[in-house]
Design a protein around this motif. Structure first.
Motif, PDB file in Angstrom:
ATOM      1  N   ASP A  45      41.636  45.718  61.350  1.00 60.12           N
ATOM      2  CA  ASP A  45      40.469  45.965  60.499  1.00 60.12           C
ATOM      3  C   ASP A  45      39.314  46.497  61.339  1.00 60.12           C
ATOM      4  OD1 ASP A  45      41.811  44.781  58.271  1.00 60.12           O
ATOM      5  OD2 ASP A  45      41.072  42.799  58.836  1.00 60.12           O
ATOM      6  N   LEU A  46      39.053  45.817  62.455  1.00 62.73           N
ATOM      7  CA  LEU A  46      37.952  46.225  63.334  1.00 62.73           C
ATOM      8  C   LEU A  46      38.160  47.639  63.861  1.00 62.73           C
ATOM      9  CD1 LEU A  46      37.486  42.883  65.301  1.00 62.73           C
ATOM     10  CD2 LEU A  46      35.946  43.819  63.558  1.00 62.73           C
ATOM     11  N   GLU A  47      39.392  47.934  64.264  1.00 62.55           N
ATOM     12  CA  GLU A  47      39.686  49.280  64.754  1.00 62.55           C
ATOM     13  C   GLU A  47      39.462  50.320  63.661  1.00 62.55           C
ATOM     14  OE1 GLU A  47      43.643  48.970  66.319  1.00 62.55           O
ATOM     15  OE2 GLU A  47      42.973  47.820  68.070  1.00 62.55           O
ATOM     16  N   GLU A  48      39.946  50.031  62.467  1.00 61.66           N
ATOM     17  CA  GLU A  48      39.773  50.955  61.346  1.00 61.66           C
ATOM     18  C   GLU A  48      38.300  51.187  61.028  1.00 61.66           C
ATOM     19  OE1 GLU A  48      40.666  51.095  56.559  1.00 61.66           O
ATOM     20  OE2 GLU A  48      41.827  49.714  57.796  1.00 61.66           O
ATOM     21  N   LEU A  49      37.492  50.138  61.139  1.00 61.89           N
ATOM     22  CA  LEU A  49      36.066  50.221  60.830  1.00 61.89           C
ATOM     23  C   LEU A  49      35.229  50.663  62.025  1.00 61.89           C
ATOM     24  CD1 LEU A  49      35.883  46.919  58.768  1.00 61.89           C
ATOM     25  CD2 LEU A  49      35.775  49.248  57.850  1.00 61.89           C
ATOM     26  N   GLY A  55      30.453  41.738  62.517  1.00 59.52           N
ATOM     27  CA  GLY A  55      29.009  41.574  62.620  1.00 59.52           C
ATOM     28  C   GLY A  55      28.439  40.408  61.852  1.00 59.52           C
ATOM     29  N   GLY A  56      29.111  39.951  60.828  1.00 63.01           N
ATOM     30  CA  GLY A  56      28.608  38.860  60.010  1.00 63.01           C
ATOM     31  C   GLY A  56      29.725  38.332  59.126  1.00 63.01           C
ATOM     32  N   PRO A  57      29.409  37.350  58.303  1.00 61.15           N
ATOM     33  CA  PRO A  57      30.434  36.749  57.457  1.00 61.15           C
ATOM     34  C   PRO A  57      30.933  37.730  56.391  1.00 61.15           C
ATOM     35  CG  PRO A  57      28.275  35.888  56.889  1.00 61.15           C
ATOM     36  CD  PRO A  57      28.093  36.751  58.092  1.00 61.15           C
ATOM     37  N   VAL A  58      32.247  37.692  56.145  1.00 64.63           N
ATOM     38  CA  VAL A  58      32.869  38.565  55.144  1.00 64.63           C
ATOM     39  C   VAL A  58      33.584  37.696  54.116  1.00 64.63           C
ATOM     40  CG1 VAL A  58      34.610  40.343  54.743  1.00 64.63           C
ATOM     41  CG2 VAL A  58      33.129  40.485  56.760  1.00 64.63           C
ATOM     42  N   LEU A  59      33.293  37.985  52.861  1.00 63.46           N
ATOM     43  CA  LEU A  59      33.921  37.318  51.730  1.00 63.46           C
ATOM     44  C   LEU A  59      34.895  38.294  51.094  1.00 63.46           C
ATOM     45  CD1 LEU A  59      33.793  34.857  49.663  1.00 63.46           C
ATOM     46  CD2 LEU A  59      32.268  36.345  48.343  1.00 63.46           C
ATOM     47  N   VAL A  79      27.167  46.841  51.384  1.00 59.93           N
ATOM     48  CA  VAL A  79      27.587  45.486  50.991  1.00 59.93           C
ATOM     49  C   VAL A  79      29.098  45.403  50.788  1.00 59.93           C
ATOM     50  CG1 VAL A  79      27.415  43.708  49.195  1.00 59.93           C
ATOM     51  CG2 VAL A  79      25.363  44.935  49.941  1.00 59.93           C
ATOM     52  N   PHE A  80      29.660  46.345  50.049  1.00 55.82           N
ATOM     53  CA  PHE A  80      31.073  46.299  49.666  1.00 55.82           C
ATOM     54  C   PHE A  80      31.891  47.275  50.507  1.00 55.82           C
ATOM     55  CE2 PHE A  80      28.589  45.310  45.837  1.00 55.82           C
ATOM     56  CZ  PHE A  80      29.087  44.042  45.554  1.00 55.82           C
ATOM     57  N   PHE A  81      33.093  46.831  50.894  1.00 57.49           N
ATOM     58  CA  PHE A  81      33.988  47.710  51.637  1.00 57.49           C
ATOM     59  C   PHE A  81      35.419  47.229  51.468  1.00 57.49           C
ATOM     60  CE2 PHE A  81      33.101  44.296  54.531  1.00 57.49           C
ATOM     61  CZ  PHE A  81      34.154  44.226  55.439  1.00 57.49           C
ATOM     62  N   THR A  82      36.337  47.986  52.021  1.00 59.15           N
ATOM     63  CA  THR A  82      37.741  47.611  51.987  1.00 59.15           C
ATOM     64  C   THR A  82      38.386  48.128  53.268  1.00 59.15           C
ATOM     65  OG1 THR A  82      39.747  47.573  50.625  1.00 59.15           O
ATOM     66  CG2 THR A  82      38.513  49.660  50.724  1.00 59.15           C
ATOM     67  N   THR A  83      39.611  47.708  53.493  1.00 60.10           N
ATOM     68  CA  THR A  83      40.398  48.198  54.629  1.00 60.10           C
ATOM     69  C   THR A  83      41.799  48.526  54.117  1.00 60.10           C
ATOM     70  OG1 THR A  83      41.191  46.006  55.259  1.00 60.10           O
ATOM     71  CG2 THR A  83      39.116  46.749  56.278  1.00 60.10           C
ATOM     72  N   ARG A  84      42.552  49.207  54.924  1.00 57.76           N
ATOM     73  CA  ARG A  84      43.922  49.563  54.541  1.00 57.76           C
ATOM     74  C   ARG A  84      44.755  48.328  54.209  1.00 57.76           C
ATOM     75  NH1 ARG A  84      43.194  53.716  58.557  1.00 57.76           N
ATOM     76  NH2 ARG A  84      43.911  52.281  60.147  1.00 57.76           N
ATOM     77  N   HIS A  85      44.446  47.208  54.834  1.00 59.50           N
ATOM     78  CA  HIS A  85      45.176  45.965  54.556  1.00 59.50           C
ATOM     79  C   HIS A  85      45.185  45.657  53.056  1.00 59.50           C
ATOM     80  CE1 HIS A  85      46.696  41.895  55.258  1.00 59.50           C
ATOM     81  NE2 HIS A  85      45.799  41.488  54.385  1.00 59.50           N
ATOM     82  N   PHE A  86      44.121  46.034  52.354  1.00 57.81           N
ATOM     83  CA  PHE A  86      43.988  45.717  50.933  1.00 57.81           C
ATOM     84  C   PHE A  86      44.324  46.893  50.019  1.00 57.81           C
ATOM     85  CE2 PHE A  86      41.353  42.473  52.967  1.00 57.81           C
ATOM     86  CZ  PHE A  86      41.924  41.341  52.408  1.00 57.81           C
ATOM     87  N   ASP A  87      44.882  47.958  50.571  1.00 56.87           N
ATOM     88  CA  ASP A  87      45.313  49.074  49.724  1.00 56.87           C
ATOM     89  C   ASP A  87      46.333  48.571  48.712  1.00 56.87           C
ATOM     90  OD1 ASP A  87      43.705  50.823  51.086  1.00 56.87           O
ATOM     91  OD2 ASP A  87      45.332  51.881  52.111  1.00 56.87           O
ATOM     92  N   GLY A  88      46.113  48.908  47.455  1.00 55.28           N
ATOM     93  CA  GLY A  88      47.023  48.479  46.399  1.00 55.28           C
ATOM     94  C   GLY A  88      46.749  47.089  45.867  1.00 55.28           C
ATOM     95  N   TRP A  89      45.768  46.402  46.421  1.00 52.09           N
ATOM     96  CA  TRP A  89      45.428  45.043  45.970  1.00 52.09           C
ATOM     97  C   TRP A  89      44.043  45.048  45.348  1.00 52.09           C
ATOM     98  CZ3 TRP A  89      48.874  41.197  45.945  1.00 52.09           C
ATOM     99  CH2 TRP A  89      50.011  41.368  46.731  1.00 52.09           C
TER     100      TRP A  89
END
Length: 130
Positions: A45-49, A55-59, A79-89
């Motif tokens: 996730d960090l590499e992708e971003l 940097g702070g808490p993520v919900l 505020v809102f973001f996503t990563t490839r880990h959550f693709d399709g979810w």
């Protein structure tokens, strides 16, 4: 801005919600289904971003579908973001230290509604005066 105590209070204020610790991260569930949870960013996730560290808490929050997730990310990328880990979810990631408590309450309530049994959700919504 919001913090974990806000998440806890908002989540536990919803019917039939439980709080659990899973793999060292807090989860709030309705009828054994997680609707919001703490999400530490993993190395991919960090590499992708392009980040060295979180940097702070993520919900993580369940949403109705992928379209809602995309709309939230477009609405406010700070505020809102996503990563490839959550693709399709149907899950959106939230920078907790950048969201207002009011907006967080909407996110938590919508996440709960997306996971609660239909009858429980209907009863909860009907409990509000018109």
């Amino acid at each position: 801005m919001a913090g974990w105590e806000d998440v806890r209070e908002l989540a536990l204020g919803l019917p039939d919600t439980t709080e659990t610790l899973s793999r060292g991260e807090m989860h709030w569930r309705v009828h054994h289904k997680a609707f919001v949870w703490e999400r530490r960013l993993r190395r991919p996730d960090l590499e992708e971003l392009h980040l060295d560290e979180q940097g702070g808490p993520v919900l993580a929050a369940r949403v109705e579908d992928e379209a809602v997730k995309r709309a939230l990310v477009v609405e406010d990328r700070s505020v809102f973001f996503t990563t490839r880990h959550f693709d399709g979810w149907p899950v959106v990631l939230v920078r907790l230290d950048r969201i207002s408590r009011r907006r967080l309450s909407e996110v938590v309530a919508e996440a709960w509604l997306s996971r609660a049994p239909a009858r429980l959700a209907r009863e909860h919504l009907e409990s509000f005066p018109d």
